[in-house]
Design a protein around this motif. Structure first.
Motif, PDB file in Angstrom:
ATOM      1  N   VAL A 265       0.841  -1.195   0.000  1.00  0.00           N
ATOM      2  CA  VAL A 265       0.000   0.000   0.000  1.00  0.00           C
ATOM      3  C   VAL A 265       0.880   1.250   0.000  1.00  0.00           C
ATOM      4  O   VAL A 265       0.616   2.220  -0.708  1.00  0.00           O
ATOM      5  CB  VAL A 265      -0.956  -0.011   1.208  1.00  0.00           C
ATOM      6  CG1 VAL A 265      -1.665   1.320   1.348  1.00  0.00           C
ATOM      7  CG2 VAL A 265      -1.974  -1.116   1.060  1.00  0.00           C
TER       8      VAL A 265
ATOM      9  N   GLN B   3      -0.163   8.071  -9.011  1.00  0.00           N
ATOM     10  CA  GLN B   3      -0.518   9.166  -8.101  1.00  0.00           C
ATOM     11  C   GLN B   3      -0.198  10.528  -8.719  1.00  0.00           C
ATOM     12  O   GLN B   3      -0.914  11.501  -8.522  1.00  0.00           O
ATOM     13  CB  GLN B   3       0.231   9.021  -6.776  1.00  0.00           C
ATOM     14  CG  GLN B   3       0.087   7.670  -6.107  1.00  0.00           C
ATOM     15  CD  GLN B   3      -1.265   7.470  -5.460  1.00  0.00           C
ATOM     16  OE1 GLN B   3      -1.992   8.423  -5.228  1.00  0.00           O
ATOM     17  NE2 GLN B   3      -1.619   6.224  -5.207  1.00  0.00           N
TER      18      GLN B   3
ATOM     19  N   PHE C  47       4.238   9.145  -3.532  1.00  0.00           N
ATOM     20  CA  PHE C  47       4.041  10.329  -4.343  1.00  0.00           C
ATOM     21  C   PHE C  47       5.229  11.272  -4.183  1.00  0.00           C
ATOM     22  O   PHE C  47       5.777  11.805  -5.149  1.00  0.00           O
ATOM     23  CB  PHE C  47       2.752  11.011  -3.885  1.00  0.00           C
ATOM     24  CG  PHE C  47       2.484  12.338  -4.523  1.00  0.00           C
ATOM     25  CD1 PHE C  47       2.099  12.413  -5.848  1.00  0.00           C
ATOM     26  CD2 PHE C  47       2.633  13.499  -3.796  1.00  0.00           C
ATOM     27  CE1 PHE C  47       1.864  13.644  -6.428  1.00  0.00           C
ATOM     28  CE2 PHE C  47       2.394  14.726  -4.373  1.00  0.00           C
ATOM     29  CZ  PHE C  47       2.010  14.790  -5.692  1.00  0.00           C
ATOM     30  N   PHE C  48       5.634  11.420  -2.931  1.00  0.00           N
ATOM     31  CA  PHE C  48       6.717  12.300  -2.552  1.00  0.00           C
ATOM     32  C   PHE C  48       7.998  12.023  -3.347  1.00  0.00           C
ATOM     33  O   PHE C  48       8.566  12.908  -3.968  1.00  0.00           O
ATOM     34  CB  PHE C  48       6.941  12.080  -1.056  1.00  0.00           C
ATOM     35  CG  PHE C  48       8.067  12.845  -0.467  1.00  0.00           C
ATOM     36  CD1 PHE C  48       7.945  14.206  -0.277  1.00  0.00           C
ATOM     37  CD2 PHE C  48       9.228  12.205  -0.083  1.00  0.00           C
ATOM     38  CE1 PHE C  48       8.983  14.916   0.294  1.00  0.00           C
ATOM     39  CE2 PHE C  48      10.262  12.912   0.484  1.00  0.00           C
ATOM     40  CZ  PHE C  48      10.140  14.271   0.678  1.00  0.00           C
TER      41      PHE C  48
ATOM     42  N   ASN D 209       0.922   4.048  -2.987  1.00  0.00           N
ATOM     43  CA  ASN D 209       0.535   5.422  -2.688  1.00  0.00           C
ATOM     44  C   ASN D 209       1.679   6.417  -2.822  1.00  0.00           C
ATOM     45  O   ASN D 209       1.477   7.610  -2.637  1.00  0.00           O
ATOM     46  CB  ASN D 209      -0.018   5.510  -1.266  1.00  0.00           C
ATOM     47  CG  ASN D 209      -1.418   4.941  -1.175  1.00  0.00           C
ATOM     48  OD1 ASN D 209      -2.094   4.801  -2.184  1.00  0.00           O
ATOM     49  ND2 ASN D 209      -1.838   4.590   0.014  1.00  0.00           N
TER      50      ASN D 209
ATOM     51  N   LEU E 168      -2.890  11.313 -11.231  1.00  0.00           N
ATOM     52  CA  LEU E 168      -4.106  11.737 -10.552  1.00  0.00           C
ATOM     53  C   LEU E 168      -3.999  13.212 -10.196  1.00  0.00           C
ATOM     54  O   LEU E 168      -4.939  13.988 -10.372  1.00  0.00           O
ATOM     55  CB  LEU E 168      -4.266  10.901  -9.283  1.00  0.00           C
ATOM     56  CG  LEU E 168      -5.634  10.901  -8.644  1.00  0.00           C
ATOM     57  CD1 LEU E 168      -6.624  10.247  -9.557  1.00  0.00           C
ATOM     58  CD2 LEU E 168      -5.582  10.161  -7.322  1.00  0.00           C
ATOM     59  N   GLN E 169      -2.834  13.590  -9.693  1.00  0.00           N
ATOM     60  CA  GLN E 169      -2.607  14.999  -9.355  1.00  0.00           C
ATOM     61  C   GLN E 169      -2.833  15.873 -10.578  1.00  0.00           C
ATOM     62  O   GLN E 169      -3.511  16.890 -10.518  1.00  0.00           O
ATOM     63  CB  GLN E 169      -1.180  15.172  -8.824  1.00  0.00           C
ATOM     64  CG  GLN E 169      -0.868  16.610  -8.466  1.00  0.00           C
ATOM     65  CD  GLN E 169       0.623  16.896  -8.472  1.00  0.00           C
ATOM     66  OE1 GLN E 169       1.423  16.116  -8.987  1.00  0.00           O
ATOM     67  NE2 GLN E 169       0.990  18.015  -7.881  1.00  0.00           N
TER      68      GLN E 169
ATOM     69  N   THR F   5      -7.017   4.059  -8.841  1.00  0.00           N
ATOM     70  CA  THR F   5      -6.038   4.352  -7.796  1.00  0.00           C
ATOM     71  C   THR F   5      -6.490   3.826  -6.440  1.00  0.00           C
ATOM     72  O   THR F   5      -5.672   3.413  -5.625  1.00  0.00           O
ATOM     73  CB  THR F   5      -5.820   5.879  -7.700  1.00  0.00           C
ATOM     74  OG1 THR F   5      -5.770   6.413  -9.019  1.00  0.00           O
ATOM     75  CG2 THR F   5      -4.534   6.198  -6.997  1.00  0.00           C
ATOM     76  N   VAL F   6      -7.796   3.837  -6.224  1.00  0.00           N
ATOM     77  CA  VAL F   6      -8.309   3.373  -4.928  1.00  0.00           C
ATOM     78  C   VAL F   6      -8.319   1.854  -4.832  1.00  0.00           C
ATOM     79  O   VAL F   6      -8.019   1.281  -3.779  1.00  0.00           O
ATOM     80  CB  VAL F   6      -9.762   3.875  -4.713  1.00  0.00           C
ATOM     81  CG1 VAL F   6     -10.344   3.262  -3.458  1.00  0.00           C
ATOM     82  CG2 VAL F   6      -9.795   5.367  -4.601  1.00  0.00           C
TER      83      VAL F   6
ATOM     84  N   ILE G 243      -6.874  15.636 -11.665  1.00  0.00           N
ATOM     85  CA  ILE G 243      -7.904  16.123 -10.750  1.00  0.00           C
ATOM     86  C   ILE G 243      -7.521  17.484 -10.172  1.00  0.00           C
ATOM     87  O   ILE G 243      -8.334  18.395 -10.127  1.00  0.00           O
ATOM     88  CB  ILE G 243      -8.138  15.127  -9.604  1.00  0.00           C
ATOM     89  CG1 ILE G 243      -8.329  13.726 -10.143  1.00  0.00           C
ATOM     90  CG2 ILE G 243      -9.327  15.563  -8.759  1.00  0.00           C
ATOM     91  CD1 ILE G 243      -9.591  13.491 -10.867  1.00  0.00           C
ATOM     92  N   LEU G 244      -6.259  17.601  -9.753  1.00  0.00           N
ATOM     93  CA  LEU G 244      -5.920  18.806  -8.998  1.00  0.00           C
ATOM     94  C   LEU G 244      -5.408  19.912  -9.897  1.00  0.00           C
ATOM     95  O   LEU G 244      -5.644  21.084  -9.641  1.00  0.00           O
ATOM     96  CB  LEU G 244      -4.907  18.477  -7.908  1.00  0.00           C
ATOM     97  CG  LEU G 244      -5.418  17.423  -6.923  1.00  0.00           C
ATOM     98  CD1 LEU G 244      -4.370  17.089  -5.895  1.00  0.00           C
ATOM     99  CD2 LEU G 244      -6.683  17.925  -6.247  1.00  0.00           C
TER     100      LEU G 244
ATOM    101  N   VAL H  28      -9.530   7.762 -10.620  1.00  0.00           N
ATOM    102  CA  VAL H  28      -9.619   7.749  -9.154  1.00  0.00           C
ATOM    103  C   VAL H  28      -9.888   6.328  -8.664  1.00  0.00           C
ATOM    104  O   VAL H  28      -9.229   5.825  -7.750  1.00  0.00           O
ATOM    105  CB  VAL H  28     -10.729   8.701  -8.664  1.00  0.00           C
ATOM    106  CG1 VAL H  28     -10.900   8.583  -7.160  1.00  0.00           C
ATOM    107  CG2 VAL H  28     -10.409  10.126  -9.048  1.00  0.00           C
TER     108      VAL H  28
ATOM    109  N   ILE I 239       7.803  12.967  -6.955  1.00  0.00           N
ATOM    110  CA  ILE I 239       7.990  14.405  -7.186  1.00  0.00           C
ATOM    111  C   ILE I 239       9.468  14.745  -7.200  1.00  0.00           C
ATOM    112  O   ILE I 239       9.947  15.501  -8.040  1.00  0.00           O
ATOM    113  CB  ILE I 239       7.310  15.213  -6.060  1.00  0.00           C
ATOM    114  CG1 ILE I 239       5.819  15.246  -6.273  1.00  0.00           C
ATOM    115  CG2 ILE I 239       7.854  16.619  -6.004  1.00  0.00           C
ATOM    116  CD1 ILE I 239       5.152  16.343  -5.526  1.00  0.00           C
ATOM    117  N   LEU I 240      10.208  14.162  -6.249  1.00  0.00           N
ATOM    118  CA  LEU I 240      11.614  14.514  -6.128  1.00  0.00           C
ATOM    119  C   LEU I 240      12.452  13.954  -7.273  1.00  0.00           C
ATOM    120  O   LEU I 240      13.331  14.627  -7.795  1.00  0.00           O
ATOM    121  CB  LEU I 240      12.178  13.996  -4.802  1.00  0.00           C
ATOM    122  CG  LEU I 240      11.790  14.746  -3.530  1.00  0.00           C
ATOM    123  CD1 LEU I 240      12.417  14.079  -2.328  1.00  0.00           C
ATOM    124  CD2 LEU I 240      12.231  16.198  -3.605  1.00  0.00           C
TER     125      LEU I 240
END
Lengths: 329, 313
Positions: free
Chosen positions: B220, B242, B226-227, B224, B245-246, B287-288, B249-250, B284, B230-231
Motif C-alpha cells: 500500500v 498518483q 508520491f513524494f 501510494n 491523478l494529481q 487508484t483506490v 484532478i488537482l 480515481v 515528485i523529487l
C-alpha cells in the motif's frame, strides 16, 4: 580455558564473559549467518538514512554539486561557510511565513483534530451490536490507506469549484462557496482533510485502551451511585490518560512535520501565503531553486525545534507522573 | 493489553444490568453522528464509482456527478487500459509496488530474523541502529542530494530503495519471531538445519499471516508513493499513477485519449465515446481499488500490529 562447563560458568562474572575474545569468536562462528541476514537492510539504512543524515553538513556549506568528481564528493569539497545559510534563512520573510503557517496548523490540529479519535472511540465503544461496530470500524479505517493525492482529490471532487457540492448548490440557484482555494479557510480545510483520512485510524489505539479497562470498576462505581458522566470522568478518562499523553507527546515531537504531500498538492491552488509550510519551503528553496544549503538549513532548523519540543513534552509528562516515550523496557 | 483479548471476545451485545437505559434523544444523536461519519467515507466513493461507470448521456442529464446508477458503461475503463499515458502509469505503479514490496519484505524478514535471537552477537546495538531511524529524520535536501548523487534520478529504483526498510515493520516482525518457541528452533538445529533453513522451513510457515500483512502494508505504501516521485522523476513516461491523478484532478489537465472523439468498442454494448468526467473518475477508482482489495486482508490483523508496534517502538 578448556575447563569444563561448570567451572567456566562459575568464573564468568569475574572474566566479563561478553568481552572475552575467545567467547566472542565462538559466538561469531555460531551467529554469522544471523549477522549476514542483517547486512542488506543494514546497508540500505546506512546509504539512504545515515549518509543523508551526515549530509546535513551542506547546511554549513556553500554546496557546489560540481566540486569534486561526483555530487557525493561535493559534500567533502564544497566550501564551508559557517552559519551563512542560517543567516540568509532568517532574513527571508517567506521562511517566517512558513514557520507561522506550520505552527498555526499544528495548533489547529491539536485543538480540532486530536480529541476527535478519542470521542469517536468512546462513541463506537458504546455501540452494543458487535456487527454494527465492526462495520463502522471498517469504514472509518479505510481512508487511512488512501494516498494524500487521493484524499485531496476526493475533497476537490466533492467540495471543489466543479465538485458535487457546487453542482447541488448551483442547481438550487445559489452561488457555491469557495472551499478548496480560499486562503482564509485553509486551516479548516486541511484539518478536515486530516480528520477524514486519519481520525478513524487514530481511534484504534483508544479502542484497545478502552477494552483494557476493567469492567468491574464500572460496576462498582454504578453500585456506589455514579451516573454515566461520572463514570466517564472518573474511570474511562483516567484509563485513557497514559495513552492520550503518549500520543500527545508523539504528535508534538512530530509537530513540524505537518505533512509535505498534503500541502504541496494544494499550495498552488491556495497560494503560498497560507499554504507554505516548512516542508514545502525546504522543497522549493532546496530542490526547485537549488539553493541546497539554505534548504538544508531550514530542514535542520525544523529538526532541532522538533527535538526540543519532544524533549520538553516528555519532561512535562514525567512531571505529571506519566511514562512518556523513553523509559520503555 | 492481555486483558483486552478475553474481554473483547466475551463482550456480549447485552447492556450490563447496572447501566441505565440511554434516552431516546441520546440514542438518536449517537445514531445520527455515526451515520454521518460512515457516510462521509462512503458517499464520495459511491458517487465517484457510479459516475465512472456512467455514459455521457447520463452524466449530461445529471448535470455532472451521477448519484443514482442507471446503466453499466465500462468504456472509461476500456480507454484507460487501452494504452496511452494512463495505462503506462498504471503499469509503472504496479511495477514499483511489486519490486518494492519484494525487496522490502525480503530484507525486512531477513533482518528481523537476524535480530530475533536474544543471545546473538551484537543484536542489541544493531537493533538500536534501526530504531534510531525513528528519531532521526535525515532531511529532504541531503536525501535528495544522496539519491541523485547515486545517479538514481529518473530511475524507478529511486522510488523503492530509499524507503525500502521501515523500522516499524521490522520491529513488529521481530517481536513476532521472538514469540516462536525456541524449542522448535533448537530441535531443528540439532537436526542439522542452518539458520537460513530454519527461517524458511520453520519460522516463515509459522508466521505467514504476519508476513503477509507486513507485505500488504509495504505494498500500500509503494502504491501510494508520491513524494519520491515528485523529487526524483521528471520523465512523463515514468510517472506513477498518483502523479497522474494529481495532474488530472488537482491541476485540471485533460486526460489524454479523450477529446478528439476517442471512440472505443465495448463488446456487447457497442461504440461509445466516454466523457472525460467518467475517465477522471475511473482514474480515481483505479487508484483506490488496490487499497480496497488488500484492505480486508490487512484489516483483521492491523489492530494487533499497531499495538505491538506502539508498545515496542
Amino acid at each position: 580455558m578448556s575447563a569444563p562447563t561448570l567451572t567456566k560458568k562459575a568464573a564468568e562474572p569475574v572474566t566479563r564473559p561478553a568481552r572475552h575474545p575467545r567467547r566472542l569468536r565462538d559466538r561469531l562462528r555460531r551467529d554469522w549467518p544471523l549477522l549476514l541476514m542483517v547486512v542488506p537492510a543494514f546497508l540500505l539504512v546506512l546509504v539512504f538514512h545515515y549518509v543523508p543524515t551526515l549530509g546535513n553538513v551542506v547546511a554549513f556549506q556553500d554546496y557546489n554539486p560540481f566540486a569534486g568528481d561526483s555530487p557525493l564528493e561535493a559534500f567533502v569539497y564544497s566550501e564551508w561557510i559557517g552559519f551563512g545559510n542560517f543567516e540568509a534563512l532568517f532574513e527571508d520573510p517567506s521562511f517566517w511565513d512558513s514557520l507561522r503557517n506550520t505552527l498555526a496548523i499544528l495548533l489547529f490540529q491539536l485543538v480540532f483534530y486530536f480529541p476527535l479519535p478519542i470521542v469517536l472511540a468512546l462513541l463506537l465503544h458504546s455501540v452494543l451490536s458487535p456487527r454494527l461496530r465492526s462495520f463502522i470500524q471498517s469504514v472509518v479505517y479505510l481512508p487511512h490507506f488512501f494516498s494524500w493525492v487521493l484524499v485531496v482529490s476526493f475533497f476537490q471532487l466533492m467540495l471543489g469549484g466543479a465538485g458535487l457540492l457546487a453542482q447541488v448548490v448551483r442547481d438550487a440557484g445559489y452561488t457555491p462557496p469557495d472551499i478548496m482555494t480560499n486562503p482564509d479557510t485553509f486551516l479548516m480545510l486541511v484539518t478536515s482533510q486530516a480528520v477524514w483520512k486519519d481520525a478513524g485510524w487514530g481511534m484504534i489505539i483508544f479502542l484497545a485502551a478502552l477494552a483494557a479497562i476493567d469492567p468491574t470498576l464500572y460496576e462498582a462505581a454504578a453500585a456506589d451511585g455514579a451516573g454515566r458522566w461520572r463514570r466517564l470522568w472518573h474511570i474511562t478518562l483516567p484509563g485513557l490518560r497514559s495513552v492520550i499523553i503518549l500520543l500527545l507527546i508523539l504528535r508534538l515531537g512530530d509537530a513540524l512535520n505537518v505533512g509535505f504531500e498534503q500541502f504541496i498538492l494544494q499550495r498552488d491552488a491556495v497560494g503560498r501565503q497560507a499554504a507554505e509550510v516548512l516542508d514545502t519551503y525546504v522543497y522549493y528553496r532546496g530542490v526547485v531553486v537549488q539553493q541546497y544549503g539554505i534548504g538544508a538549513a531550514a530542514g535542520l532548523f525544523k529538526a532541532a525545534v522538533g527535538l526540543v519540543l519532544i524533549l520538553a513534552a516528555n519532561k512535562i509528562a514525567h512531571r505529571f507522573g506519566e511514562q512518556g516515550i523513553y523509559q520503555k523496557s | 493489553m492481555t486483558t483486552a483479548v478475553p474481554r473483547r471476545s466475551s463482550r456480549s451485545s447485552r447492556r450490563p444490568v447496572w447501566e441505565e437505559r440511554p434516552s431516546v434523544l441520546g440514542q438518536l444523536g449517537k445514531g445520527t453522528i455515526l451515520t454521518l461519519v460512515t457516510a462521509a467515507v462512503l458517499v464520495p466513493l459511491w458517487v465517484v464509482l457510479v459516475t465512472s461507470l456512467s455514459s455521457a448521456e447520463t452524466i449530461n442529464q445529471a448535470g455532472g456527478y451521477v448519484i443514482v446508477p442507471r446503466e453499466f458503461d465500462p468504456s472509461a475503463y476500456v480507454v484507460i487500459f487501452s494504452g496511452g499515458l494512463i495505462g503506462r502509469a498504471v503499469w509503472i505503479s504496479t511495477l514499483i509496488t511489486f519490486i518494492g514490496t519484494s525487496v522490502s519484505l525480503t530484507l525486512t524478514v531477513l533482518a528481523a530474523y537476524g535480530l530475533s535471537r536474544s543471545d546473538s552477537v551484537a543484536h542489541r546495538p544493531l537493533l538500536f541502529y534501526f530504531l534510531l531511524t525513528f528519531l532521526i529524520y535525515p532531511g529532504m535536501i541531503p536525501s535528495y542530494l544522496v539519491v541523485t548523487g547515486l545517479g538514481l534520478k529518473n530511475n524507478l529504483l529511486a522510488l523503492t530503495l530509499p524507503t525500502a526498510i521501515q523500522a516499524f515493520n521490522l520491529v513488529v516482525l521481530r517481536a513476532f519471531f521472538m514469540n516462536i518457541p525456541s524449542e522448535l528452533i533448537d530441535s531443528a538445529r540439532i537436526d542439522g538445519a542452518g539458520e537460513f533453513r530454519i527461517l524458511t522451513r520453520i519460522v516463515l510457515p509459522l508466521s505467514k499471516a504476519v508476513v503477509a500483512v507486513i507485505g500488504l502494508f509495504y505494498a500500500v505504501g509503494y502504491w501510494n508513493a508520491f513524494f519520491n516521485a515528485i523529487l526524483y522523476i521528471d520523465r512523463n513516461d515514468l510517472q506513477p499513477l498518483q502523479r497522474l491523478l494529481q495532474g488530472y484532478i488537482l491541476l485540471g489537465q485533460a486526460p489524454p485519449n479523450v477529446g478528439g472523439g476517442a471512440v472505443v468498442h465495448i463488446p456487447g454494448i457497442g461504440y461509445s465515446a466516454p466523457p472525460s468526467l467518467a475517465i477522471k473518475m475511473a482514474v480515481v477508482i483505479v487508484t483506490v481499488v488496490p487499497a480496497l482489495i488488500v484492505y480486508p486482508f490487512i484489516q483483521r490483523h492491523f489492530t494487533k500490529g499497531v499495538i505491538i508496534g506502539a508498545v515496542k517502538g
